[in-house]
Design an enzyme around this catalytic site. Structure first.
Site, mmCIF file in Angstrom:
data_model
loop_
_atom_site.group_PDB
_atom_site.id
_atom_site.type_symbol
_atom_site.label_atom_id
_atom_site.label_comp_id
_atom_site.label_asym_id
_atom_site.label_seq_id
_atom_site.Cartn_x
_atom_site.Cartn_y
_atom_site.Cartn_z
ATOM 1 C CG HIS A 225 -8.520 16.252 30.745
ATOM 2 N ND1 HIS A 225 -8.781 16.192 29.408
ATOM 3 C CD2 HIS A 225 -8.217 17.546 31.016
ATOM 4 C CE1 HIS A 225 -8.657 17.393 28.879
ATOM 5 N NE2 HIS A 225 -8.306 18.237 29.831
ATOM 6 N N GLY A 226 -7.437 12.231 32.906
ATOM 7 C CA GLY A 226 -7.332 11.444 34.129
ATOM 8 C C GLY A 226 -7.747 10.013 33.892
#
Lengths: 574, 416
Positions: free
Chosen positions: A379-380
């Site tokens: 996600h990041g």
């Protein structure tokens, strides 16, 4: 280009739509090419330089997939021709399983030794070549993703912990790189497993670049997409699909523009203020966390809805991505409802290859944890995402352990109250997770949680200030006054997520997604609904009536007018 | 049936959009479209005052005034474009609450791009805006406001529709605007804020400066330059330098001034131990104005200093119990009234109004030659003020101690 932009709504979408169906009258292949070219244009609108990166990735993966597929097919032919006496082979059985099975078991037992040795050598050579190719291709994909998405993160951490002075320079994260990398890795793995039947380059390009999903998913699977592109009637306008798709798009646009963006106006300043060192009080902190929890859902699910709607207008059904996740009564249930296509991907291409639940309870828990940890990193590139993933891994372990314990004790699921409590606990756990997901750093997340626990005092609405007269004693005891706006949008958000049916439920009769009806019905569990609830849901069932057409048109107009807004000054005093 | 449904949806949407856009054009809540003004319907524009950044940036770029006023809320409510000095020239007050130097620069840059060079620019400077560790854009700042298409996009906006509805309702109930069409904040906006009494207004403002403004979070630092490790973006002073350079390139006459806030305001700087930095800042301003003039091969813009202790800034503050008396030159310690603003204009344009006289000690033209003597003069005046205003000083020092105890991070300047 974003779906919620004038250029997409007024120019891109109509041009591509009419162009596709017009060209489709003459040639299916050209129409597909038109859609692929439009998708690349859609991507290039953001930054033309990255189109070559996307195209390079497609060509590389297609070539790698083709070579792997070619070898696997050759292996299969070799096995078949060498061991035509081999029984029990099913055509849909994955080829490499078939190969290893054949090589290791049946073959050696049922045919002569000499043939067996030479065929076995050639087969195992082919398999190992395919394996190497697969490994190289996956590594290349991960290196690309790693460079663009994680290089800074790793360099910063290395510099911090090892005292090095690595410098990566300026790296711009190409839009949708996580999505197109993952979908293509799945294609490679499936090719290796002999599951891929369709090798048309245009359909492959279209499957990767198909503009409705390119930037924010759903994470597509070639198995459900490429056959749809290949269908001949895909380029003939279908008004049923247009009407349903358009309505779903309008609902998605309204969710994004009118609700998610309004919620962001409250969540963002609170999280920004915390990032800048502010310490919110009890209500502000909860307000920020809840606003973000709703914002994320409305934003992301709206984008999925818009993608599903647009795609349906082109006669292509995308997979369902959200199924009222905040109605989940446990974390396992939550992950079956939230970003469903990613959960599916992580399950099939990470959790199961890691061993899934096949090696005992402890290993299963470890596999779950690793899957969620890496899911977090996907996600990041930041510790907060890793912590978020770890937290959900932990939640899932607890949930599985609790379920096993309940089964052992012979406890039932409980009544309505138990379900309500379970739902509330699940929601709370998810909100805590989102605080890490949104915060810019671990310390900011802890500040938010600290404040949410009431350890930083509380504030009252400014409108009370005058009524309470002298309030120095309140201030001394950690009570301040702050502007409380946005309660309405938060209430509306909660009412929608908890009381209303989701978009899929509203349109289920028209099968807007590619899940088959049987599967979808089991997802909805509609048979177990009480009569009153069913009546309530039926009220929101979409129908192509004149009234609804006008209502949808008005909503469309309002949503378009919500695209340009005035940023108002909001004052959060902490 | 499905085809008919789809066509109805696609036709309904534009019809509704055209209807809403017509309402927005007619009501014109932000004075963008020059629509007819009808009393009790759309004549008053209260929403312009509620969204000053939108209203002022878009309008100043559209109107391209001959005289441009920029700065913060002090100039927004202190420098009146209707002052007789400007006579028949078009004037717009684009000073906005918390206007950072980058926004002032943005206005000049955009005007230059649109061939709207003003002949006269008046720039009010605020010391707090120069803090390299206090740099953050206001929450209502939007780069879209500088876009030429902004008024047209806002015609098709739900926000504008809401603003139109509010405008009509407020007109019907007789709610007047606190912002004039020329961007000036009328004194009406202070009426309600001063109900608590002027002394309390002074105290609230001073506490705000001590708590939030002089040492803003997260670093609780105040400096004109960034330390090596913190250099991520330009400092406010670099932005100011660029703004000045643009003004030179526009061939405009810019008059720069340090505003006449009240003596108590300067005491919050003193008690925060920022006085020497305050002086350094003035030196820096004079130096950069002269340096940029040299680069542009022209004579330097005038820089005026109205800060310090003089017959205007020393105005007596009513007692805490007195809630009705109003000061002539101040709303609170930082914001001055148009009466003080008029004197500022008189001084910097050397205008002699028939009904007022500028005190001799009010406003000094700064140059690199006289600045040291001027700063020494203010220091001496400050000492004198401290001798004669014990109660004011004690009140501010007590507040500073209380703030130092309350604040989450250690304030470097104030002992606990």
């Amino acid at each position: 280009m974003l779906f919620n932009s004038y250029v997409f709504i007024f120019v891109f979408c109509p041009v591509v739509f009419f162009g596709f169906f017009h060209i489709g009258k003459y040639s299916h292949a050209l129409a597909s090419l038109w859609l692929a070219a439009a998708s690349l244009f859609f991507y290039g609108w953001w930054d033309i330089r990255y189109v070559s990166l996307l195209l390079g990735s497609i060509v590389f993966n297609y070539a790698a997939g083709y070579l792997i597929g070619h070898r696997i097919a050759r292996t299969s032919i070799t096995v078949r021709s060498g061991y035509n006496t081999t029984a029990g082979l099913k055509s849909d059985q994955p080829q490499n399983e078939l190969v290893s099975q054949s090589v290791s078991q049946s073959v050696s037992q049922s045919v002569s030794q000499s043939v067996s040795q030479s065929v076995s050598q050639s087969v195992s050579q082919s398999v190992s070549q395919s394996k190497i190719l697969l490994a190289v291709a996956i590594a290349a994909n991960l290196i690309l993703l790693g460079y663009f998405k994680y290089a800074h993160f790793f360099a910063d951490n290395l510099n911090h912990f090892a005292g090095t002075a690595l410098s990566v320079g300026q790296v711009i994260l190409p839009l949708g790189i996580s999505f197109f990398t993952f979908t293509q890795i799945a294609f490679l793995v499936d090719t290796y497993q002999g599951k891929v039947k369709e090798f048309n380059f245009v359909y492959y390009t279209l499957f990767v670049t198909y503009f409705p999903h390119l930037i924010a998913g759903p994470v597509l699977h070639h198995k459900e997409m490429m056959p749809q592109f290949a269908k001949r009637n895909v380029c003939h306008i279908n008004w049923d699909n247009v009407a349903v798709g358009l309505s779903i798009f309008v609902l998605g646009l309204a969710k994004k523009v009118l609700i998610a963006d309004s919620l962001a106006e409250f969540a963002t300043p609170i999280f920004n203020a915390v990032a800048a060192g502010g310490q919110p009080m009890l209500f502000e902190a909860w307000f920020g966390a809840l606003a973000y929890t709703l914002q994320l859902y409305f934003d992301f699910s709206a984008y999925s809805d818009m993608a599903i709607g647009i795609s349906l207008m082109f006669n292509v059904r995308l997979p369902m991505n959200f199924n009222s996740p905040y109605k989940a009564t446990n974390i396992i249930d939550f992950w079956r409802r939230w970003h469903m296509t990613l959960s599916r991907f992580l399950r099939d291409y990470l959790y199961i290859p890691l061993g899934g639940s096949r090696h005992g309870k402890a290993r299963r828990f470890l596999n779950l944890f690793i899957t969620m940890l890496l899911g977090g990193l996907w996600h990041g590139a930041g510790w907060t995402f890793i912590i978020w993933g770890a937290l959900h891994g932990f939640y899932l372990m607890v949930n599985h352990a609790w379920r096993a314990f309940k089964e052992k004790m012979g406890w039932s699921e409980g009544g309505k109250l138990a379900k309500l409590c379970a739902g509330a606990l699940t929601f709370l756990a998810v909100v805590v997770g989102w605080v890490f997901f949104r915060a810019d750093s671990f310390s900011s997340a802890m500040t938010m949680l600290h404040s949410m626990a009431g350890l930083n005092g509380m504030s009252l609405p400014t409108s009370w200030e005058g009524k309470l007269g002298q309030y120095d004693w309140l201030s001394f005891n950690g009570v301040g006054f702050a502007v409380k706006e946005g309660g309405e949008i938060l209430t509306l958000g909660f009412a929608i997520i908890w009381l209303l049916p989701n978009v899929w439920q509203m349109f289920q009769v028209y099968r807007p997604t590619c899940e088959d009806l049987k599967e979808s019905h089991s997802l909805m569990d509609s048979k177990s609904l009480p009569a009153l609830r069913e009546k309530w849901l039926r009220l929101f069932q979409w129908q192509p009536t004149k009234k609804r057409a006008w209502a949808t048109g008005v909503l469309f107009a309002i949503a378009i007018m919500g695209l340009t807004r005035v940023s108002e000054f909001l004052y959060f005093q902490f | 049936m499905m085809k008919k449904y789809s066509i109805q949806v696609i036709s309904a949407a534009p019809l509704i959009i055209v209807l809403f856009a017509s309402i927005n054009w007619f009501v014109d809540p932000y004075w963008f479209y020059g629509s007819p003004e009808i009393s009790r319907l759309n004549k008053s524009k209260p929403l312009a005052g509620e969204n000053p950044r939108l209203f002022e940036i878009v309008n100043v770029l559209r109107r391209k005034p001959e005289v441009l006023i920029i700065g913060t809320s002090r100039e927004d409510s202190g420098i009146d474009p209707k002052n007789e000095i400007f006579r028949e020239r078009s004037v717009f007050n684009a000073a906005i609450s918390s206007q950072p130097f980058v926004e002032s620069k943005g206005i000049l840059e955009s005007l230059s791009k649109r061939n709207g060079n003003p002949k006269q620019i008046i720039l009010g400077l605020l010391f707090e805006n120069a803090n390299a560790y206090g740099y953050s854009l206001p929450a209502d700042y939007s780069i879209e406001n500088f876009d030429q298409s902004r008024p047209y996009k806002l015609l098709l906006s739900l926000s504008t529709l809401k603003a139109s509805a509010k405008t009509v309702v407020k007109n019907i109930i007789g709610h007047s605007t606190t912002t004039a069409g020329d961007g000036f904040r009328t004194p009406d906006q202070w009426t309600e804020q001063l109900l608590i009494g002027q002394h309390k207004a002074f105290k609230d403002n001073e506490r705000h400066y001590l708590l939030d403004n002089h040492f803003p979070l997260p670093k609780c630092k105040n400096a004109l330059l960034l330390e090596q490790d913190d250099i991520l973006s330009k400092t406010p002073m670099q932005e100011l330098r660029e703004a000045i350079a643009i003004a030179y390139s526009m061939k405009s006459d810019m008059r720069i001034f340090i505003g006449p806030s009240h003596a108590r305001q300067w005491e919050t700087i003193q008690v925060s131990r920022l006085w020497s930095q305050f002086e350094d800042w003035k030196r820096m301003v004079v130096q950069m104005v002269e340096a940029e003039a040299k680069k542009a091969n022209t004579k330097p813009f005038e820089v005026w200093d109205f800060s310090g202790y003089n017959s205007i800034t020393n105005e007596a503050v009513p007692a805490l119990t007195d809630k009705t008396s109003r000061m002539r030159y101040y709303y609170e310690s930082s914001h001055y009234t148009p009466a003080a603003g008029d004197l500022v204009l008189d001084r910097i344009f050397n205008y002699h109004a028939p009904d007022r006289t500028v005190p001799a000690d009010f406003g000094v033209l700064l140059t690199s030659q006289n600045i040291e003597a001027h700063l020494a003069h203010i220091r001496a005046a400050r000492e004198q003020y401290r001798q004669t205003h014990h109660d004011d000083i004690a009140e501010i020092e007590a507040m500073a101690r209380e703030v130092a105890r309350t604040k989450h991070c250690q304030i470097t300047g104030i002992p606990k």
